[in-house]
Design a protein around this motif. Sequence first.
Motif, PDB file in Angstrom:
ATOM      1  N   ALA A  41      -3.772  -3.717   0.665  1.00 60.33           N
ATOM      2  CA  ALA A  41      -3.893  -4.308  -0.677  1.00 60.33           C
ATOM      3  C   ALA A  41      -3.890  -3.213  -1.750  1.00 60.33           C
ATOM      4  O   ALA A  41      -3.219  -3.348  -2.776  1.00 60.33           O
ATOM      5  N   PHE A  42      -4.619  -2.135  -1.499  1.00 60.76           N
ATOM      6  CA  PHE A  42      -4.662  -1.024  -2.456  1.00 60.76           C
ATOM      7  C   PHE A  42      -3.262  -0.441  -2.649  1.00 60.76           C
ATOM      8  O   PHE A  42      -2.817  -0.227  -3.783  1.00 60.76           O
ATOM      9  N   THR A  43      -2.556  -0.179  -1.547  1.00 60.95           N
ATOM     10  CA  THR A  43      -1.204   0.390  -1.619  1.00 60.95           C
ATOM     11  C   THR A  43      -0.283  -0.528  -2.408  1.00 60.95           C
ATOM     12  O   THR A  43       0.456  -0.080  -3.288  1.00 60.95           O
ATOM     13  N   ALA A  44      -0.318  -1.813  -2.095  1.00 59.72           N
ATOM     14  CA  ALA A  44       0.530  -2.775  -2.805  1.00 59.72           C
ATOM     15  C   ALA A  44       0.201  -2.807  -4.291  1.00 59.72           C
ATOM     16  O   ALA A  44       1.109  -2.804  -5.135  1.00 59.72           O
ATOM     17  N   ASN A  45      -1.076  -2.816  -4.624  1.00 58.16           N
ATOM     18  CA  ASN A  45      -1.471  -2.887  -6.030  1.00 58.16           C
ATOM     19  C   ASN A  45      -1.092  -1.633  -6.803  1.00 58.16           C
ATOM     20  O   ASN A  45      -0.673  -1.717  -7.960  1.00 58.16           O
ATOM     21  N   VAL A  46      -1.223  -0.472  -6.197  1.00 58.54           N
ATOM     22  CA  VAL A  46      -0.818   0.772  -6.864  1.00 58.54           C
ATOM     23  C   VAL A  46       0.693   0.758  -7.105  1.00 58.54           C
ATOM     24  O   VAL A  46       1.164   1.106  -8.197  1.00 58.54           O
ATOM     25  N   LEU A  47       1.458   0.360  -6.089  1.00 55.86           N
ATOM     26  CA  LEU A  47       2.914   0.296  -6.258  1.00 55.86           C
ATOM     27  C   LEU A  47       3.297  -0.699  -7.349  1.00 55.86           C
ATOM     28  O   LEU A  47       4.159  -0.411  -8.189  1.00 55.86           O
ATOM     29  N   LEU A  48       2.662  -1.866  -7.364  1.00 57.79           N
ATOM     30  CA  LEU A  48       2.939  -2.858  -8.406  1.00 57.79           C
ATOM     31  C   LEU A  48       2.591  -2.319  -9.793  1.00 57.79           C
ATOM     32  O   LEU A  48       3.369  -2.477 -10.734  1.00 57.79           O
ATOM     33  N   ALA A  49       1.447  -1.674  -9.906  1.00 56.26           N
ATOM     34  CA  ALA A  49       1.022  -1.117 -11.198  1.00 56.26           C
ATOM     35  C   ALA A  49       1.981  -0.038 -11.678  1.00 56.26           C
ATOM     36  O   ALA A  49       2.204   0.111 -12.883  1.00 56.26           O
ATOM     37  N   ALA A  50       2.569   0.696 -10.742  1.00 60.76           N
ATOM     38  CA  ALA A  50       3.509   1.758 -11.115  1.00 60.76           C
ATOM     39  C   ALA A  50       4.894   1.207 -11.434  1.00 60.76           C
ATOM     40  O   ALA A  50       5.730   1.928 -11.972  1.00 60.76           O
TER      41      ALA A  50
END
Length: 182
Positions: A41-50
Amino acid sequence: MRAPSDFRKIADLPEVAADIIARLRKTRPRVHCITNSVAQAFTANVLLAAGAVPSMTIAVDEVAEFVAGADALLVNLGTMNSERHEAVGIAVQGAREEGVPWVLDPVYVDRSATRAAFARTLIESALGLRNLEVIAAADHFDARFEILGRLHLDRQAEAVEQLRAQLAFLRIAAADEDEARG
């Protein structure tokens, strides 16, 4: 999207970071991630935010198609099990066939001979392409570089030194940021 070649220009970091984020948001790269189940979830959210578009499947009947449609592949060896092990093999093979750049995060290869052997197999398959993009590690960089050295990656010494230099740049930037915060 690389760190500046002159790591002493810390003052340029905000501008460089803004440029990288702007390019990410403009291109919206698709990144397929086979990552630690704890960090998904953290990885997905960081990628989405970027500005990237993440996908996370490890289903062996579809992972190759996801990788073929991706602009990059992240392989994290955390929380390995037989399904992830098989999915990683399929994903890396698919990346090789499709010319998709991929990053290996060799989580805890220093704690498991089986995991280290698997990482070595993945790395050697990439070296056969003459196109291993990056060997990345999320934490314990120095220990992992020692492990990678033990895996006889002499041909990647220059890449390892580049990563060490980038890590040093990031450490200096973090220290400057901490100092600025007081």
